[in-house]
Motif scaffolding. Structure first.
Motif, short mmCIF file in Angstrom:
data_model
loop_
_atom_site.label_atom_id
_atom_site.label_comp_id
_atom_site.label_asym_id
_atom_site.label_seq_id
_atom_site.Cartn_x
_atom_site.Cartn_y
_atom_site.Cartn_z
N PHE A 29 0.82 -1.21 0.00
CA PHE A 29 0.00 0.00 0.00
C PHE A 29 0.86 1.26 0.00
O PHE A 29 0.50 2.26 -0.62
N VAL A 30 1.99 1.22 0.70
CA VAL A 30 2.90 2.36 0.71
C VAL A 30 3.42 2.62 -0.71
O VAL A 30 3.48 3.76 -1.17
N ILE A 31 3.78 1.56 -1.41
CA ILE A 31 4.29 1.70 -2.79
C ILE A 31 3.22 2.33 -3.68
O ILE A 31 3.49 3.28 -4.42
N VAL A 32 2.01 1.80 -3.62
CA VAL A 32 0.94 2.26 -4.51
C VAL A 32 0.43 3.64 -4.11
O VAL A 32 0.36 4.56 -4.93
N ASP A 33 0.07 3.81 -2.85
CA ASP A 33 -0.58 5.05 -2.41
C ASP A 33 0.37 6.24 -2.35
O ASP A 33 -0.05 7.37 -2.59
N TYR A 34 1.62 6.01 -1.99
CA TYR A 34 2.55 7.12 -1.85
C TYR A 34 3.47 7.27 -3.05
O TYR A 34 4.31 8.16 -3.08
N GLY A 35 3.35 6.37 -4.05
CA GLY A 35 4.16 6.46 -5.26
C GLY A 35 5.64 6.25 -5.02
O GLY A 35 6.48 6.89 -5.64
N GLY B 25 1.56 6.08 12.21
CA GLY B 25 2.41 7.06 11.53
C GLY B 25 2.60 6.75 10.05
O GLY B 25 2.60 7.66 9.21
N ILE B 26 2.73 5.47 9.73
CA ILE B 26 2.88 5.07 8.32
C ILE B 26 1.64 5.45 7.52
O ILE B 26 1.74 5.87 6.37
N THR B 27 0.47 5.32 8.13
CA THR B 27 -0.76 5.66 7.41
C THR B 27 -0.98 7.16 7.29
O THR B 27 -1.73 7.59 6.42
N LEU B 28 -0.34 7.95 8.14
CA LEU B 28 -0.61 9.38 8.15
C LEU B 28 0.39 10.23 7.37
O LEU B 28 0.14 11.42 7.16
N THR B 29 1.51 9.68 6.97
CA THR B 29 2.50 10.50 6.27
C THR B 29 2.98 9.81 5.00
O THR B 29 3.05 8.59 4.93
N ALA B 30 3.30 10.62 4.02
CA ALA B 30 3.88 10.11 2.77
C ALA B 30 5.33 10.57 2.62
O ALA B 30 5.95 10.29 1.60
#
Length: 129
Positions: free
Chosen positions: A33-39, A89-94
């Motif tokens: 999800f970090v890869i996809v959502d935060y590019g 924290g991972i869900t709240l920041t990019a």
């Protein structure tokens, strides 16, 4: 510690290892999800996983110090709290630097749980191995 109390301690430790395993499995899902959502590209995502492992190793040094200073219960409670806080924290920041710190903190939490649990089980199983 009597036999019944030791048995309950083992059950609590096994449950904690079970939950710790879920947290580890969730890391693979979260990183996608970090890869996809935060590019974020795969190289940086690999760095996040590596820094999580570095946090796990750092927990080995941190746990022995904390157990000696504040005891088992406060150590495992404080280090266990790092896991949900770091996932929050991972869900709240990019931003990449805070993400690195959150992945490192989740590794410390994971390693802290493993180290403290192993120490508790070792003390409870004296003379039984």
């Amino acid at each position: 510690m009597d036999a019944q109390a030791r048995k309950m301690m083992f059950y609590k430790a096994y449950f904690t290892f079970f939950v710790n395993g879920f947290m580890t499995l969730m890391l693979g899902v979260v990183i996608n999800f970090v890869i996809v959502d935060y590019g974020i590209d795969y190289g940086i995502a690999g760095l996040f996983v590596a820094i999580h492992s570095a946090g796990n190793v750092a927990a080995s040094f941190l746990c022995s110090y904390l157990i000696g200073k504040i005891g088992y219960r406060p150590t495992i409670l404080s280090l266990s709290a790092l896991i949900p806080l770091s996932y929050l924290g991972i869900t709240l920041t990019a931003l990449k630097l805070p993400l690195l710190l959150f992945f490192f903190a989740s590794g410390i939490g994971r390693g802290g749980i493993s180290n403290v649990n192993n120490a508790v089980v070792n003390e409870c199983a004296v003379g039984e191995s």
